[in-house]
Motif scaffolding. Structure first.
Motif, short mmCIF file in Angstrom:
data_model
loop_
_atom_site.label_atom_id
_atom_site.label_comp_id
_atom_site.label_asym_id
_atom_site.label_seq_id
_atom_site.Cartn_x
_atom_site.Cartn_y
_atom_site.Cartn_z
N UNK A 50 38.20 38.98 70.76
CA UNK A 50 38.54 40.39 71.01
C UNK A 50 37.34 41.33 70.81
N UNK A 51 36.20 40.77 70.39
CA UNK A 51 35.02 41.59 70.16
C UNK A 51 35.10 42.43 68.90
N UNK A 52 35.88 41.97 67.92
CA UNK A 52 36.06 42.68 66.66
C UNK A 52 35.11 42.08 65.62
N UNK A 53 34.39 42.96 64.92
CA UNK A 53 33.55 42.52 63.81
C UNK A 53 34.46 42.22 62.63
N UNK A 54 34.51 40.98 62.22
CA UNK A 54 35.42 40.56 61.15
C UNK A 54 34.72 40.62 59.80
N UNK A 55 35.30 41.40 58.91
CA UNK A 55 34.85 41.48 57.52
C UNK A 55 35.87 40.75 56.65
N UNK A 56 35.55 40.59 55.39
CA UNK A 56 36.51 39.98 54.46
C UNK A 56 37.78 40.82 54.38
N UNK A 57 37.64 42.14 54.40
CA UNK A 57 38.81 43.01 54.37
C UNK A 57 39.70 42.82 55.58
N UNK A 58 39.08 42.69 56.75
CA UNK A 58 39.83 42.43 57.98
C UNK A 58 40.58 41.12 57.86
N UNK A 59 39.89 40.08 57.38
CA UNK A 59 40.50 38.77 57.25
C UNK A 59 41.66 38.80 56.25
N UNK A 60 41.43 39.43 55.10
CA UNK A 60 42.48 39.52 54.10
C UNK A 60 43.72 40.20 54.64
N UNK A 61 43.53 41.28 55.37
CA UNK A 61 44.67 42.00 55.96
C UNK A 61 45.39 41.10 56.97
N UNK A 62 44.64 40.37 57.76
CA UNK A 62 45.23 39.48 58.76
C UNK A 62 46.01 38.33 58.16
N UNK A 63 45.60 37.91 56.96
CA UNK A 63 46.27 36.78 56.30
C UNK A 63 47.27 37.23 55.23
N UNK A 64 47.27 38.52 54.92
CA UNK A 64 48.15 39.01 53.87
C UNK A 64 47.70 38.58 52.48
N UNK A 65 46.37 38.49 52.29
CA UNK A 65 45.82 38.07 51.00
C UNK A 65 45.14 39.22 50.29
N UNK A 66 45.10 39.15 48.97
CA UNK A 66 44.33 40.14 48.21
C UNK A 66 42.86 39.76 48.27
N UNK A 67 42.02 40.59 47.65
CA UNK A 67 40.58 40.39 47.70
C UNK A 67 40.15 39.04 47.11
N UNK A 68 40.72 38.68 45.96
CA UNK A 68 40.35 37.41 45.32
C UNK A 68 40.76 36.22 46.18
N UNK A 69 41.95 36.27 46.75
CA UNK A 69 42.42 35.18 47.62
C UNK A 69 41.55 35.04 48.86
N UNK A 70 41.16 36.19 49.43
CA UNK A 70 40.29 36.17 50.62
C UNK A 70 38.93 35.58 50.27
N UNK A 71 38.39 35.98 49.13
CA UNK A 71 37.09 35.44 48.70
C UNK A 71 37.17 33.93 48.55
#
Length: 149
Positions: A53-74
């Motif tokens: 989709x041409x979206x720059x994916x950050x950890x925050x983007x990924x966490x939101x997409x997976x429904x995870x908090x910051x620690x889980x995403x890390x």
């Protein structure tokens, strides 16, 4: 339609459910085969969808997409990075921002595992006319929208 009705619509819904269950099992097999958790596979899918989709994916983007908090995403990103499937790269437009990139190795592993399924689905869909393709797309999009709300 209430819960007690059976008909072609419910048959299609049950088929969709069966497809999602089977696909989940294939994801779990892929995860186990490559030392991952199923959430790691979901993360790769999320990142690949962002890339398409041409979206720059950050950890925050990924966490939101997976429904995870910051620690889980890390934790997910750390595992995928250790496996050589994802890398953290500095955003060339904003050096303070770190982007997540799916490595070619992950794409190759995914294609080896899921490629035959993708090829079969594409072959089937290529035999559909424009109206049939539009109907499938409409059904899947509206069902996905209903799941997300």
């Amino acid at each position: 339609m209430s819960g007690g009705h059976e008909g072609p619509e419910m048959e299609i819904f049950h088929l969709l459910r069966a497809v999602t269950v089977e696909y989940g099992l294939r994801q779990a097999e892929f995860a186990a085969e490559h030392g991952m958790h199923v959430t790691d596979v979901r993360a790769l899918i999320c990142l690949l969808d962002a890339e398409r989709a041409g979206i720059d994916a950050t950890a925050g983007f990924l966490g939101a997409g997976l429904g995870l908090n910051s620690a889980g995403t890390t934790g997910v990103v750390d595992r995928l990075e250790r496996l050589g499937l994802v890398s953290r790269v500095r955003d060339v437009k904003d050096r303070r921002r770190v982007l997540l990139r799916v490595e070619d190795r992950a794409k190759e592993l995914g294609w080896r595992h899921f490629g035959p399924l993708i090829d079969t689905a594409v072959t089937v869909l290529s035999g559909f006319d424009e109206r049939e393709t539009a109907a499938v797309r409409h059904f899947l999009r509206t069902t996905l929208d209903a799941l997300r709300t």
